[in-house]
Design a protein around this motif. Sequence first.
Motif, PDB file in Angstrom:
ATOM      1  N   LEU A  51      -0.665   1.288  -0.087  1.00  0.00           N
ATOM      2  CA  LEU A  51      -1.900   1.629   0.610  1.00  0.00           C
ATOM      3  C   LEU A  51      -2.609   2.768  -0.112  1.00  0.00           C
ATOM      4  O   LEU A  51      -1.972   3.727  -0.536  1.00  0.00           O
ATOM      5  CB  LEU A  51      -1.570   2.034   2.051  1.00  0.00           C
ATOM      6  CG  LEU A  51      -2.730   2.149   3.029  1.00  0.00           C
ATOM      7  CD1 LEU A  51      -3.503   0.839   3.161  1.00  0.00           C
ATOM      8  CD2 LEU A  51      -2.211   2.580   4.403  1.00  0.00           C
ATOM      9  N   TYR A  62       2.365  -1.635  11.631  1.00  0.00           N
ATOM     10  CA  TYR A  62       2.363  -2.399  10.375  1.00  0.00           C
ATOM     11  C   TYR A  62       3.704  -2.345   9.647  1.00  0.00           C
ATOM     12  O   TYR A  62       3.814  -2.825   8.520  1.00  0.00           O
ATOM     13  CB  TYR A  62       1.225  -1.895   9.476  1.00  0.00           C
ATOM     14  CG  TYR A  62      -0.119  -2.082  10.140  1.00  0.00           C
ATOM     15  CD1 TYR A  62      -0.814  -3.277  10.008  1.00  0.00           C
ATOM     16  CD2 TYR A  62      -0.654  -1.099  10.964  1.00  0.00           C
ATOM     17  CE1 TYR A  62      -2.026  -3.476  10.650  1.00  0.00           C
ATOM     18  CE2 TYR A  62      -1.866  -1.287  11.610  1.00  0.00           C
ATOM     19  CZ  TYR A  62      -2.546  -2.485  11.452  1.00  0.00           C
ATOM     20  OH  TYR A  62      -3.739  -2.683  12.105  1.00  0.00           O
ATOM     21  N   LEU A 119      -5.861  -5.415   7.349  1.00  0.00           N
ATOM     22  CA  LEU A 119      -4.480  -5.897   7.295  1.00  0.00           C
ATOM     23  C   LEU A 119      -3.958  -6.321   8.652  1.00  0.00           C
ATOM     24  O   LEU A 119      -2.755  -6.320   8.895  1.00  0.00           O
ATOM     25  CB  LEU A 119      -3.576  -4.803   6.718  1.00  0.00           C
ATOM     26  CG  LEU A 119      -3.926  -4.332   5.305  1.00  0.00           C
ATOM     27  CD1 LEU A 119      -3.175  -3.064   4.963  1.00  0.00           C
ATOM     28  CD2 LEU A 119      -3.637  -5.426   4.288  1.00  0.00           C
ATOM     29  N   VAL A 179       0.282   3.551  11.768  1.00  0.00           N
ATOM     30  CA  VAL A 179       1.159   2.862  10.821  1.00  0.00           C
ATOM     31  C   VAL A 179       2.302   2.113  11.504  1.00  0.00           C
ATOM     32  O   VAL A 179       2.803   1.106  10.969  1.00  0.00           O
ATOM     33  CB  VAL A 179       1.701   3.861   9.775  1.00  0.00           C
ATOM     34  CG1 VAL A 179       2.609   4.902  10.427  1.00  0.00           C
ATOM     35  CG2 VAL A 179       2.434   3.142   8.649  1.00  0.00           C
ATOM     36  N   SER A 232      -9.519  -2.681   2.136  1.00  0.00           N
ATOM     37  CA  SER A 232      -9.148  -2.265   3.482  1.00  0.00           C
ATOM     38  C   SER A 232      -9.326  -0.759   3.626  1.00  0.00           C
ATOM     39  O   SER A 232      -8.893   0.008   2.768  1.00  0.00           O
ATOM     40  CB  SER A 232      -7.684  -2.639   3.771  1.00  0.00           C
ATOM     41  OG  SER A 232      -7.317  -2.305   5.086  1.00  0.00           O
ATOM     42  N   PHE A 234      -5.675   0.448   7.497  1.00  0.00           N
ATOM     43  CA  PHE A 234      -5.126  -0.834   7.925  1.00  0.00           C
ATOM     44  C   PHE A 234      -6.197  -1.798   8.440  1.00  0.00           C
ATOM     45  O   PHE A 234      -5.866  -2.863   8.961  1.00  0.00           O
ATOM     46  CB  PHE A 234      -4.077  -0.599   9.020  1.00  0.00           C
ATOM     47  CG  PHE A 234      -2.916   0.229   8.565  1.00  0.00           C
ATOM     48  CD1 PHE A 234      -1.938  -0.288   7.734  1.00  0.00           C
ATOM     49  CD2 PHE A 234      -2.813   1.562   8.944  1.00  0.00           C
ATOM     50  CE1 PHE A 234      -0.873   0.484   7.300  1.00  0.00           C
ATOM     51  CE2 PHE A 234      -1.751   2.350   8.523  1.00  0.00           C
ATOM     52  CZ  PHE A 234      -0.780   1.811   7.695  1.00  0.00           C
TER      53      PHE A 234
END
Length: 322
Positions: free
Chosen positions: A152, A264, A209, A261, A203, A206
Amino acid sequence: MMVATSSGSGNAVFLKDYGLDRATPGTVGEALEQTHGALKRADVFFGHGSDSAWDEAVFMLLSALGLPLDSGDEVLAGAVGDDEWATILHWLQGRIIDRKPLPYLTGRAWFAGLEFKCDERALVPRSPLAELIRNEYAPWWAGKAPGSLLDLCCGGGCIGIAAAVHQQNLDVVIADIDDAALSLARENIAFHSVADRVAAVKSDLFGGLSGRRFDIILCNPPYVDASDLAAMPAEFLAEPPLGLGSGEDGLDMSRRLLKSVADYLTPQGLLFLEVGNSWEALDSELAGLPLTWIEFSEGGHGVLLLRAEELPQVTEHLAADP
């Protein structure tokens, strides 16, 4: 093709000031002596792949001559062509006068033992996460090898691509908000022939995603605080500012990431978050939580490890801040 660098009074002054000859040196050793001397005289910063005038002179010369970077003293007696010396003088001028990092001049950089294309579209690769990748995230990842990884804030893609090269069964997503950085990342995907296992996605953290979960998330976001940003050497001004600063304490991006986070990561997932010199501010903000700051044998600092099961506490802690 020769690069015209030695004509004009300005260039003549440059050559004289830094002890350089317009005429091509007779040997590689003589060219190295001049290149090293010029870099020692110059008030340049070393920190984009080399840490001394000698290392940078060697890298510059071997790159211009197309020689392996692990060449030994046997190359010193070799000849230097006129075009090659013109290229070296051109790079020296860009390095000393324009204060550009050398990888932007040569167009290549190394990360985790691998070569990458490098230019002003993204930061020059540099991160202690390379050591984690080579060690396959040991000792923190245990059991069956991870199957999915997210890089990321990927920039030029070196972190995620290196992970894919070092682990042949790993599926990788590399993500960034910047189109220019992603264009370089896609070139590096092609350069390493990993398009079957590495996907580049635009992105904002996130945002692009949704529905994805990963065993490993590696994130090297912008983390330079305002004080460090103002004091940075001129070489950093050549890099994209979007990749450096992140608010007064350097943690604006990291806070946003930490608040979401957990959605994910897989249940056994790990987040490795690099915040550099801003680690003390983050450690203070998360005081009272059991945090793991990784120590690296090859140098580097400011990388926080968080396990998926630890993230609810972090999210709750951040939400409680005024």
